[in-house]
Scaffold this active site. Structure first.
Site, PDB file in Angstrom:
ATOM      1  N   HIS A   1      -5.027   9.709  -0.055  1.00  0.00           N
ATOM      2  CA  HIS A   1      -4.863   9.009   1.219  1.00  0.00           C
ATOM      3  C   HIS A   1      -5.100   9.944   2.406  1.00  0.00           C
ATOM      4  CE1 HIS A   1      -3.403   6.031   4.111  1.00  0.00           C
ATOM      5  NE2 HIS A   1      -3.259   5.156   3.115  1.00  0.00           N
TER       6      HIS A   1
ATOM      7  N   HIS B   1       3.903  -1.964   3.191  1.00  0.00           N
ATOM      8  CA  HIS B   1       3.923  -0.630   2.573  1.00  0.00           C
ATOM      9  C   HIS B   1       5.251  -0.473   1.840  1.00  0.00           C
ATOM     10  CE1 HIS B   1       0.929  -0.336   5.781  1.00  0.00           C
ATOM     11  NE2 HIS B   1       0.331   0.574   5.018  1.00  0.00           N
TER      12      HIS B   1
ATOM     13  N   HIS C   1      -5.922   2.835  -4.009  1.00  0.00           N
ATOM     14  CA  HIS C   1      -5.885   3.061  -2.567  1.00  0.00           C
ATOM     15  C   HIS C   1      -6.327   4.500  -2.254  1.00  0.00           C
ATOM     16  CE1 HIS C   1      -4.887   1.925   1.452  1.00  0.00           C
ATOM     17  NE2 HIS C   1      -3.757   2.609   1.564  1.00  0.00           N
TER      18      HIS C   1
ATOM     19  N   ASP D   1       0.820  -1.211   0.000  1.00  0.00           N
ATOM     20  CA  ASP D   1       0.000   0.000   0.000  1.00  0.00           C
ATOM     21  C   ASP D   1       0.852   1.259   0.000  1.00  0.00           C
ATOM     22  OD1 ASP D   1      -2.000  -1.824   0.297  1.00  0.00           O
ATOM     23  OD2 ASP D   1      -2.864  -0.951   2.124  1.00  0.00           O
TER      24      ASP D   1
END
Ligand SMILES: [Zn+2]
Length: 408
Positions: free
Chosen positions: A264, A368, A260, A212
């Site tokens: 964010h 990540h 995603h 991510d």
């Protein structure tokens, strides 16, 4: 005696008179030296022989005299060196001098040679790096030259680009060459073929590595490791303009790409459904531009179970239903590497993943790729898992959804 003297005196007087007349005649004659240069000024290519055409000199007078004189030539012409030279011819007689000059110019009119290294037409896939194979440029007079290269190849944009190489020697003679670089869209693999290079052993556990918050500075390194082992993974990407070109590489190398969100930014994306979908669309457009097609895969920032959105009551309940209605598949995870939590070293990350994999039916691993230590743990995890018979796959629409419960 007296007479003799008179006779002698008159002879001496006559001689004197004659001498005087000769001197007067001599000066009245007005001598001068005439120089006759053969041919004109000369221009010649460096390295060729210079042959001097010479000159002639004559002593000339108004009343008498026409004498050919010897000519002295001073010739410093060096045809190995470009420049301007003077050849001087001189002659003299008594007090008279004559001089003539010729200009000899040594020039370089030859073009340098310029040869491209590699092909004049190169095709590459969007998102891959372009390295100019270069050229060789050489001038007969100046030796090796550095060429100027104009033009730019934008490897993140499909198109045809021209690079022009120009080499100029010190005399201003130029040679040019051109290279065409075509950046083409990657061939996007369908999810069904994504795991082709992995052997799926029935009954064996499947690991879905997911990353991510990238792409970022360590994503290329991660892609290299995945490539080395033929492992396919899934990237839930955000908008990182300097690294977005790597999304094309992910798709080209058979990985799955999911949304995603672009920003964010919890406060922004969970403010309303409209705000969420507006942000998601930005990322969808970037993915489409990079891979050639939109994705149906996504992961909510914070996961579907997040409580960070609780400032907007019920938003996750509404969003999880809305994204499904729009045909999207959202994925949470069941193995947390904890790289955004307690783990801060590669060995901790690897240990968390191995432990999680062994205690799950299948493994959807959260990492990540913006964290270097987490990326550095991947090779160890892959080696361990392959040695233990696990299979790696990229997520697709048929993969286990792995949903957390919705808490808001
Ligand atoms: Zn995230």
């Amino acid at each position: 005696m007296k007479k003799k003297w008179i006779i002698g005196g008159s002879i001496a007087g006559g001689v004197l008179l004659l001498l005087a007349a000769a001197v007067i005649l001599f000066f009245a004659n007005q001598f001068h030296i005439e120089m006759e240069m053969k041919g004109e000024d000369v221009t010649l290519e460096y390295g060729t022989a210079y042959e001097d055409a010479g000159a002639e000199a004559y002593l000339r007078g108004k009343l008498f005299g026409n004498k050919t004189l010897a000519v002295t030539t001073e010739n410093g012409v060096d045809t190995a060196k470009i420049g301007s030279y003077t050849v001087t011819y001189t002659a003299s007689q008594w007090k008279w001098k004559g001089e003539a000059k010729r200009t000899v110019t040594v020039v370089d009119t030859q073009k340098p040679t310029l040869t491209l290294k590699g092909d004049a037409a190169i095709t590459l896939t969007k998102g891959t790096k372009f390295e100019d194979p270069g050229y060789t440029a050489e001038d007969g007079y100046d030796g090796p030259l550095t060429a100027a290269v104009t033009g730019e190849v934008k490897t993140d944009t499909v198109g045809e680009y021209k690079l022009t190489y120009t080499a100029a020697d010190s005399s201003g003679n130029t040679a040019t060459a051109q290279r065409t670089v075509t950046v083409k869209a990657p061939a996007v693999k369908k999810p069904a073929t994504v795991s082709d290079s992995n052997t799926v052993v029935p009954g064996n556990k499947t690991i879905y590595l997911t990353f991510d918050d990238g792409p970022g500075p360590y994503t290329a390194q991660l892609l290299d490791v995945l490539k080395k082992y033929g492992v396919k993974a899934t990237f839930f990407v955000t908008n990182k303009p300097s690294y977005n070109h790597l999304i094309a590489r992910m798709a080209a190398e058979g990985h799955a790409v999911g949304i995603h969100t672009a920003s964010h930014d919890y406060k922004k994306i969970y403010a309303s459904e409209d705000a969420f979908f507006a942000d998601q669309q930005i990322m969808q457009d970037i993915i489409t531009a990079q891979t050639g097609s939109p994705t149906k895969l996504m992961r909510f920032p914070g996961g579907s179970s997040n409580m960070v959105s609780s400032f907007n009551k019920g938003i996750m309940t509404r969003l999880t239903a809305a994204v499904t209605e729009r045909g999207m598949r959202y994925f949470d995870w069941n193995v947390d590497s904890n790289d955004a939590g307690g783990a801060s070293t590669s060995s901790e990350v690897a240990a968390n993943i191995k432990k999680g994999i062994q205690s799950s039916r299948y493994a959807n691993v959260l990492q990540h790729d913006i964290k270097k230590f987490s990326v550095n743990a991947v090779e160890e995890v892959i080696q361990w898992a392959l040695a233990n018979g696990y299979t790696f796959k990229a997520l697709d629409e048929t993969s286990p959804t792995c949903h957390h419960g919705v808490n808001n």
